[in-house]
Design a protein around this motif. Structure first.
Motif, PDB file in Angstrom:
ATOM      1  N   SER A 291       0.805  -1.219   0.000  1.00  0.00           N
ATOM      2  CA  SER A 291       0.000   0.000   0.000  1.00  0.00           C
ATOM      3  C   SER A 291       0.839   1.270   0.000  1.00  0.00           C
ATOM      4  CB  SER A 291      -0.947   0.015   1.201  1.00  0.00           C
ATOM      5  OG  SER A 291      -0.211   0.000   2.412  1.00  0.00           O
ATOM      6  N   HIS A 292       2.064   1.202   0.571  1.00  0.00           N
ATOM      7  CA  HIS A 292       2.905   2.390   0.673  1.00  0.00           C
ATOM      8  C   HIS A 292       4.390   2.038   0.562  1.00  0.00           C
ATOM      9  CE1 HIS A 292      -0.831   3.775   2.500  1.00  0.00           C
ATOM     10  NE2 HIS A 292      -0.436   4.990   2.175  1.00  0.00           N
ATOM     11  N   LEU A 293       5.152   2.989   0.053  1.00  0.00           N
ATOM     12  CA  LEU A 293       6.609   2.908   0.027  1.00  0.00           C
ATOM     13  C   LEU A 293       7.111   3.945   1.022  1.00  0.00           C
ATOM     14  CD1 LEU A 293       9.023   2.484  -2.806  1.00  0.00           C
ATOM     15  CD2 LEU A 293       9.206   4.618  -1.558  1.00  0.00           C
ATOM     16  N   ARG A 294       8.053   3.551   1.858  1.00  0.00           N
ATOM     17  CA  ARG A 294       8.611   4.442   2.877  1.00  0.00           C
ATOM     18  C   ARG A 294      10.091   4.650   2.590  1.00  0.00           C
ATOM     19  NH1 ARG A 294       5.249   4.659   7.499  1.00  0.00           N
ATOM     20  NH2 ARG A 294       3.368   3.467   7.116  1.00  0.00           N
ATOM     21  N   PHE A 295      10.538   5.924   2.719  1.00  0.00           N
ATOM     22  CA  PHE A 295      11.950   6.213   2.483  1.00  0.00           C
ATOM     23  C   PHE A 295      12.411   7.367   3.349  1.00  0.00           C
ATOM     24  CE2 PHE A 295       9.829   8.950  -0.579  1.00  0.00           C
ATOM     25  CZ  PHE A 295      10.584  10.106  -0.588  1.00  0.00           C
ATOM     26  N   ARG A 296      13.731   7.450   3.505  1.00  0.00           N
ATOM     27  CA  ARG A 296      14.375   8.534   4.261  1.00  0.00           C
ATOM     28  C   ARG A 296      15.390   9.226   3.360  1.00  0.00           C
ATOM     29  NH1 ARG A 296      13.589   8.688   9.716  1.00  0.00           N
ATOM     30  NH2 ARG A 296      12.875   6.768  10.671  1.00  0.00           N
ATOM     31  N   ALA A 297      15.507  10.538   3.548  1.00  0.00           N
ATOM     32  CA  ALA A 297      16.492  11.315   2.798  1.00  0.00           C
ATOM     33  C   ALA A 297      17.850  11.269   3.491  1.00  0.00           C
ATOM     34  CB  ALA A 297      16.029  12.754   2.645  1.00  0.00           C
ATOM     35  N   GLY A 298      17.882  10.868   4.753  1.00  0.00           N
ATOM     36  CA  GLY A 298      19.124  10.778   5.501  1.00  0.00           C
ATOM     37  C   GLY A 298      18.830  10.235   6.887  1.00  0.00           C
ATOM     38  N   ARG A 299      19.870   9.905   7.625  1.00  0.00           N
ATOM     39  CA  ARG A 299      19.694   9.288   8.952  1.00  0.00           C
ATOM     40  C   ARG A 299      18.890  10.152   9.908  1.00  0.00           C
ATOM     41  NH1 ARG A 299      24.669   6.187  11.380  1.00  0.00           N
ATOM     42  NH2 ARG A 299      23.945   4.219  10.571  1.00  0.00           N
ATOM     43  N   LEU A 300      19.095  11.453   9.859  1.00  0.00           N
ATOM     44  CA  LEU A 300      18.436  12.338  10.810  1.00  0.00           C
ATOM     45  C   LEU A 300      17.138  12.935  10.269  1.00  0.00           C
ATOM     46  CD1 LEU A 300      21.614  14.139  12.160  1.00  0.00           C
ATOM     47  CD2 LEU A 300      20.424  12.158  13.109  1.00  0.00           C
ATOM     48  N   ARG A 301      16.799  12.624   9.063  1.00  0.00           N
ATOM     49  CA  ARG A 301      15.562  13.125   8.463  1.00  0.00           C
ATOM     50  C   ARG A 301      14.411  12.186   8.776  1.00  0.00           C
ATOM     51  NH1 ARG A 301      16.771  16.522   3.577  1.00  0.00           N
ATOM     52  NH2 ARG A 301      18.505  17.734   4.386  1.00  0.00           N
ATOM     53  N   GLY A 302      13.223  12.737   8.799  1.00  0.00           N
ATOM     54  CA  GLY A 302      12.044  11.921   9.035  1.00  0.00           C
ATOM     55  C   GLY A 302      11.730  11.035   7.845  1.00  0.00           C
ATOM     56  N   GLU A 303      10.891  10.073   8.090  1.00  0.00           N
ATOM     57  CA  GLU A 303      10.498   9.145   7.033  1.00  0.00           C
ATOM     58  C   GLU A 303       9.415   9.775   6.165  1.00  0.00           C
ATOM     59  OE1 GLU A 303      10.212   4.485   7.234  1.00  0.00           O
ATOM     60  OE2 GLU A 303       8.420   5.380   8.105  1.00  0.00           O
ATOM     61  N   THR A 304       9.522   9.591   4.855  1.00  0.00           N
ATOM     62  CA  THR A 304       8.508  10.027   3.911  1.00  0.00           C
ATOM     63  C   THR A 304       7.721   8.792   3.489  1.00  0.00           C
ATOM     64  OG1 THR A 304       9.903  11.820   3.114  1.00  0.00           O
ATOM     65  CG2 THR A 304       8.097  11.144   1.682  1.00  0.00           C
ATOM     66  N   VAL A 305       6.414   8.932   3.431  1.00  0.00           N
ATOM     67  CA  VAL A 305       5.544   7.812   3.082  1.00  0.00           C
ATOM     68  C   VAL A 305       4.757   8.185   1.837  1.00  0.00           C
ATOM     69  CG1 VAL A 305       3.705   6.290   3.878  1.00  0.00           C
ATOM     70  CG2 VAL A 305       5.337   7.225   5.524  1.00  0.00           C
ATOM     71  N   LEU A 306       4.844   7.330   0.813  1.00  0.00           N
ATOM     72  CA  LEU A 306       4.115   7.546  -0.431  1.00  0.00           C
ATOM     73  C   LEU A 306       3.145   6.413  -0.671  1.00  0.00           C
ATOM     74  CD1 LEU A 306       6.932   8.578  -2.934  1.00  0.00           C
ATOM     75  CD2 LEU A 306       5.223  10.050  -1.886  1.00  0.00           C
ATOM     76  N   ALA A 307       1.937   6.750  -1.116  1.00  0.00           N
ATOM     77  CA  ALA A 307       0.978   5.724  -1.520  1.00  0.00           C
ATOM     78  C   ALA A 307       1.565   4.962  -2.707  1.00  0.00           C
ATOM     79  CB  ALA A 307      -0.356   6.358  -1.903  1.00  0.00           C
ATOM     80  N   TRP A 308       1.258   3.683  -2.812  1.00  0.00           N
ATOM     81  CA  TRP A 308       1.822   2.843  -3.863  1.00  0.00           C
ATOM     82  C   TRP A 308       1.535   3.401  -5.251  1.00  0.00           C
ATOM     83  CZ3 TRP A 308       5.586  -0.353  -4.225  1.00  0.00           C
ATOM     84  CH2 TRP A 308       5.717  -1.138  -5.377  1.00  0.00           C
ATOM     85  N   ASP A 309       0.398   4.053  -5.450  1.00  0.00           N
ATOM     86  CA  ASP A 309       0.089   4.570  -6.785  1.00  0.00           C
ATOM     87  C   ASP A 309       0.994   5.736  -7.191  1.00  0.00           C
ATOM     88  OD1 ASP A 309      -1.081   6.514  -5.201  1.00  0.00           O
ATOM     89  OD2 ASP A 309      -3.095   6.214  -5.979  1.00  0.00           O
TER      90      ASP A 309
ATOM     91  N   PRO B 117       5.923  13.315  -7.796  1.00  0.00           N
ATOM     92  CA  PRO B 117       6.289  14.366  -6.839  1.00  0.00           C
ATOM     93  C   PRO B 117       5.721  14.083  -5.448  1.00  0.00           C
ATOM     94  CG  PRO B 117       5.573  15.333  -8.907  1.00  0.00           C
ATOM     95  CD  PRO B 117       5.314  13.856  -9.003  1.00  0.00           C
ATOM     96  N   VAL B 118       6.542  14.333  -4.455  1.00  0.00           N
ATOM     97  CA  VAL B 118       6.172  14.075  -3.066  1.00  0.00           C
ATOM     98  C   VAL B 118       5.307  15.220  -2.555  1.00  0.00           C
ATOM     99  CG1 VAL B 118       7.063  13.738  -0.735  1.00  0.00           C
ATOM    100  CG2 VAL B 118       8.273  12.764  -2.681  1.00  0.00           C
ATOM    101  N   THR B 119       4.119  14.867  -2.052  1.00  0.00           N
ATOM    102  CA  THR B 119       3.217  15.836  -1.438  1.00  0.00           C
ATOM    103  C   THR B 119       2.843  15.325  -0.058  1.00  0.00           C
ATOM    104  OG1 THR B 119       1.299  14.759  -2.427  1.00  0.00           O
ATOM    105  CG2 THR B 119       2.257  16.585  -3.653  1.00  0.00           C
ATOM    106  N   PRO B 120       2.473  16.211   0.858  1.00  0.00           N
ATOM    107  CA  PRO B 120       2.088  15.745   2.199  1.00  0.00           C
ATOM    108  C   PRO B 120       0.916  14.766   2.123  1.00  0.00           C
ATOM    109  CG  PRO B 120       2.299  18.131   2.143  1.00  0.00           C
ATOM    110  CD  PRO B 120       2.406  17.654   0.729  1.00  0.00           C
TER     111      PRO B 120
END
Length: 138
Positions: A37-55, A69-72
């Motif tokens: 349902s979602h892909l999760r990634f980080r821009a760096g060790r101290l950055r928060g996780e970004t969560v994107l819907a699978w679509d 493009p990443v949107t909230p």
């Protein structure tokens, strides 16, 4: 077919491939539907996780994940990690631990679960929570 362990750590790129956004940390699975349902990634060790819907995933291969493009996000589901999760039947019988998951990178459909006690068909998943992955006995 790809494995979750092959995806973890892949670079996440903008859809045009011009910008590196981070690295994949995990995939979230909706157990009842048997899909990612979602892909999760980080821009760096101290950055928060970004969560994107699978679509929002435009392509996923052995070299990178390309995303829209990443949107909230409005409502992000809890990210229960499937790898390493305990497996229980609906009756509470221990069925091992998830070692890896095979899925179709085009549509996110989970194909199989590889556990310490053997392979389980994805259609046996019924729920995933903090404590365990719950599967039907047959």
């Amino acid at each position: 077919m790809m494995l979750f362990t092959e995806v973890r750590g892949l670079p996440v790129l903008s859809a045009d491939g011009d910008r590196r956004l981070g690295a994949v940390t995990s995939l979230t699975v909706d157990a009842p539907s048997g899909t990612v349902s979602h892909l999760r990634f980080r821009a760096g060790r101290l950055r928060g996780e970004t969560v994107l819907a699978w679509d929002a995933v435009r392509s996923l291969g052995p070299g990178a994940a390309r995303v829209a493009p990443v949107t909230p996000a409005d409502a992000v589901p809890p990210g229960h990690e499937l790898l390493g999760r305990r497996v229980l039947t609906e009756e509470g019988v221990e069925r091992g631990t998830v070692l890896d998951v095979a899925f179709d990178p085009r549509d996110g459909r989970v194909l199989a679960l590889f556990t310490t006690r053997g392979e389980l068909p994805a259609d046996r998943m019924t729920g995933l929570g903090d404590h365990a992955l719950v599967v039907r006995t047959s």
